[in-house]
Scaffold this motif. Structure first.
Motif, PDB file in Angstrom:
ATOM      1  N   THR A 290       0.938  -1.153   0.145  1.00 35.25           N
ATOM      2  CA  THR A 290       0.160   0.178   0.227  1.00 35.25           C
ATOM      3  C   THR A 290       0.758   1.320  -0.157  1.00 35.25           C
ATOM      4  OG1 THR A 290      -1.535  -1.282   1.235  1.00 35.25           O
ATOM      5  CG2 THR A 290      -1.845   1.120   0.976  1.00 35.25           C
ATOM      6  N   SER A 315      -8.629   1.509  -1.457  1.00 44.23           N
ATOM      7  CA  SER A 315      -7.689   0.698  -1.189  1.00 44.23           C
ATOM      8  C   SER A 315      -8.625  -0.318  -0.113  1.00 44.23           C
ATOM      9  CB  SER A 315      -6.615   1.278  -0.266  1.00 44.23           C
ATOM     10  OG  SER A 315      -5.705   0.496   0.283  1.00 44.23           O
ATOM     11  N   SER A 317      -9.372  -2.849   3.181  1.00 47.71           N
ATOM     12  CA  SER A 317      -9.101  -3.088   4.450  1.00 47.71           C
ATOM     13  C   SER A 317      -9.942  -4.141   4.681  1.00 47.71           C
ATOM     14  CB  SER A 317      -9.318  -1.665   5.022  1.00 47.71           C
ATOM     15  OG  SER A 317      -9.130  -1.622   6.475  1.00 47.71           O
ATOM     16  N   TRP A 321     -10.639  -4.197  11.349  1.00 54.39           N
ATOM     17  CA  TRP A 321     -10.134  -2.963  11.995  1.00 54.39           C
ATOM     18  C   TRP A 321     -10.727  -2.817  13.604  1.00 54.39           C
ATOM     19  CZ3 TRP A 321      -8.091   1.990  11.110  1.00 54.39           C
ATOM     20  CH2 TRP A 321      -8.332   3.041  11.872  1.00 54.39           C
ATOM     21  N   CYS A 351      -4.700  -3.587   9.908  1.00 57.78           N
ATOM     22  CA  CYS A 351      -5.788  -2.696   9.466  1.00 57.78           C
ATOM     23  C   CYS A 351      -5.482  -1.215   9.686  1.00 57.78           C
ATOM     24  CB  CYS A 351      -7.271  -2.917   9.528  1.00 57.78           C
ATOM     25  SG  CYS A 351      -7.869  -4.599   9.114  1.00 57.78           S
ATOM     26  N   GLU A 355      -4.362   1.102   6.472  1.00 62.31           N
ATOM     27  CA  GLU A 355      -5.174   2.357   6.223  1.00 62.31           C
ATOM     28  C   GLU A 355      -4.280   3.713   6.156  1.00 62.31           C
ATOM     29  OE1 GLU A 355      -9.125   2.976   7.752  1.00 62.31           O
ATOM     30  OE2 GLU A 355      -9.608   0.635   7.526  1.00 62.31           O
ATOM     31  N   GLU A 359      -3.851   6.418   3.333  1.00 64.85           N
ATOM     32  CA  GLU A 359      -4.291   7.981   3.482  1.00 64.85           C
ATOM     33  C   GLU A 359      -3.049   8.708   3.084  1.00 64.85           C
ATOM     34  OE1 GLU A 359      -6.626   9.776   4.174  1.00 64.85           O
ATOM     35  OE2 GLU A 359      -8.204   8.062   3.875  1.00 64.85           O
ATOM     36  N   THR A 370     -11.108   3.687   1.782  1.00 65.22           N
ATOM     37  CA  THR A 370     -10.848   2.334   2.314  1.00 65.22           C
ATOM     38  C   THR A 370     -11.920   1.432   2.538  1.00 65.22           C
ATOM     39  OG1 THR A 370     -10.537   3.141   4.506  1.00 65.22           O
ATOM     40  CG2 THR A 370      -8.470   3.069   3.303  1.00 65.22           C
ATOM     41  N   ARG A 372     -13.524  -1.705   4.095  1.00 65.68           N
ATOM     42  CA  ARG A 372     -13.440  -2.537   5.389  1.00 65.68           C
ATOM     43  C   ARG A 372     -14.373  -3.755   5.012  1.00 65.68           C
ATOM     44  NH1 ARG A 372     -13.520   2.158  10.135  1.00 65.68           N
ATOM     45  NH2 ARG A 372     -11.233   2.857   9.628  1.00 65.68           N
ATOM     46  N   PRO A 429     -13.124   5.792   5.031  1.00 65.96           N
ATOM     47  CA  PRO A 429     -13.454   4.279   5.295  1.00 65.96           C
ATOM     48  C   PRO A 429     -15.037   3.927   5.066  1.00 65.96           C
ATOM     49  CG  PRO A 429     -13.285   5.428   7.521  1.00 65.96           C
ATOM     50  CD  PRO A 429     -12.883   6.323   6.392  1.00 65.96           C
TER      51      PRO A 429
END
Length: 513
Positions: A290, A315, A317, A321, A351, A355, A359, A370, A372, A429
């Motif tokens: 990432t 992205s 994730s 999290w 996670c 993330e 960012e 992102t 999740r 997210p």
């Protein structure tokens, strides 16, 4: 020679349906996950190069037996590193048919002969699709007549089951493309409009994975150019591949200069015993990969800004999290929403770093979202594939009891990711979970009902520990996470499968109507 005829209708213009069927990715999108996989799409099928293009499939034995056998082989491969083959390879040639249709003829496969003729016609309010499948069994003359009749019934039943899946899938995909103005008629309707054109080229890492395969196919079906990040050089100079090696920090500086969005899904598989080495690979692959992707897209955004708006990085994730259980969380919230802090266990830490790296691209003006992801439902991988052989055999049941499982269908997670690509205001997210999570006990009951099997025998606790280790079993198989889907809906994602039984009926080909 047995012949099966199937007719279906779609509430979309004939020209749009024909053009969509000719786009790359549609063969993959219309392949039922309970029936097999597409190994090679008919390349160039949307142009003159498509005539005579090769299509390669790997097909399961028809019915629940075949789907379960393939899932069991995947489970055995996870536990031991090896498994017997369960699928049969088919090689077909695709030829143009009349009125935007096509004909698939078997070159190699288990049948003596096989031909599928697809015809597309205007049906007034929509499109009529007519299929004629003609085939010959191998050594048919030596098969007793009663058995031959029985085999024909099984084959016809499987063909109609697959056709029902394709009808549902085609209608859902076309509705998705219509929502995002990606149907050919919508794109051609107002060529002089000053409306932003939106993304045209999307790069995808993890493109060969369970989710990545469907994301690429859905993007291509939307008429977008897809470039796959591959961990090898392209000896034939393919312009749809971008070589990279995240472990060596290798990705060409100009890789994303003419790319509008990047979908980053690559990472070492979570499945496996949570040894120190496995955990190191899980974290390192996500953090380092990432970091590299975020750096390159940020550099491209600074060097060559897009006239239609900033580039996007979508992205991966996970709902890991939030921490596996309430004991792993620095708060007492029961419903887990995107604004809550990360948990304290291993996957939560992965996670968080994952993330944070994504960012970093936001500082250069890149739009970063992102995803999740929850427990993805597909017989091709994940939790469902692990439970399916046991439940199908009548010896499986619940894995846990009152733990809440936040699931999502494979089609919905792929559609949500593409939706985030195509939605300029989507950032931050986003939970990729269905709106109706279920308890472990309820999940087992629904799966058993869909398969018409009992679910009275709980899965032994040593099973997940054997595959994942104690830590992995606790953080994945036995996690208790009630995750909110509100943000995805606020952003305009229309869930295809809001209820678990709907999702399972679809992906397992057990549709009742």
């Amino acid at each position: 020679m047995p012949v099966v005829e199937i007719t279906s209708r779609l509430p979309f213009r004939c020209e749009d349906v024909a053009a969509w069927l000719a786009r790359p990715g549609t063969t993959t999108r219309l392949m039922p996950p309970f029936a097999g996989a597409v190994l090679q799409e008919p390349e160039g099928a949307d142009g003159d190069a498509g005539e005579g293009a090769e299509l390669v499939l790997a097909l399961d034995v028809p019915g629940l037996l075949g789907t379960s056998a393939t899932a069991a082989a995947g489970l055995l491969r996870l536990a031991t590193g090896a498994a017997p083959p369960t699928r049969t390879s088919w090689r077909l040639r695709r030829h143009r048919g009349s009125d935007g249709g096509f004909v698939d003829v078997m070159d190699e496969g288990p049948m003596r002969s096989w031909r599928r003729d697809v015809r597309i016609g205007d049906d007034g309010a929509g499109t009529r699709i007519e299929e004629t499948i003609a085939y010959q069994l191998p050594a048919a003359e030596r098969i007793p007549r009663a058995l031959r009749v029985r085999l024909h019934r099984i084959i016809e039943g499987e063909l109609r089951r697959q056709a029902a899946f394709r009808d549902h899938q085609a209608a859902a995909d076309l509705a998705f493309h219509a929502q995002h103005s990606r149907l050919p008629a919508q794109q051609d309707a107002d060529p002089g409009s000053d409306r932003p054109a939106g993304p045209r080229v999307v790069a995808v890492s993890g493109a060969s994975g369970m989710i990545g395969t469907q994301v690429c196919a859905l993007l291509s079906g939307a008429g977008l150019e897809v470039r796959r990040l591959v961990r090898r050089s392209s000896p034939d100079g393919r312009d749809d591949e971008i070589p990279w090696d995240p472990t060596a920090d290798e990705l060409a500086a100009e890789a994303f200069d003419d790319v509008d969005a990047v979908v980053h899904l690559a990472g070492h598989p979570l499945a496996g015993r949570f040894t120190a080495e496995h955990k190191r690979r899980i974290e390192q692959s996500r953090v380092e990969g990432t970091r590299l992707v975020a750096r390159r897209i940020a550099e491209a955004e600074q060097r060559a800004p897009r006239p239609d708006g900033p580039r996007a990085l979508i992205s991966g994730s996970a709902i890991g999290w939030y921490g596996a259980t309430a004991a792993d969380r620095p708060h007492e919230h029961d419903l887990l929403t995107e604004d809550l802090p990360a948990g304290a266990d291993f996957l939560a830490g992965v996670c968080r770093r994952w993330e944070q790296e994504a960012e970093q691209a936001a500082a250069a003006g890149v739009r970063v979202a992102t995803v999740r992801t929850g427990i993805v439902q597909s017989p091709t991988g994940g939790a469902l594939a692990q439970l399916l052989p046991l439940v199908a055999a009548g010896v499986g049941g619940r894995l846990g009891d009152q733990q809440v499982q936040s699931w999502i269908s494979l089609d919905d997670v792929a559609a949500l990711i593409v939706h985030l690509v195509l939605t300029p205001q989507a950032a931050g997210p986003v939970n990729a979970v269905a709106p109706a999570p279920v308890t472990a006990r309820r999940y087992a009951r629904i799966l058993a009902d869909v398969l018409h099997r009992p679910a009275a025998v709980p899965v032994p606790s040593f099973g997940p520990r054997l595959l994942l280790g104690s830590e992995g079993a606790r953080e994945m198989a036995l996690a208790d996470q009630r995750v909110s889907a509100a943000r995805a809906e606020e952003l305009g994602h229309a869930f295809r499968h809001r209820a678990l039984d709907e999702a399972l009926h679809h992906v397992l080909g057990r549709r009742t109507a």
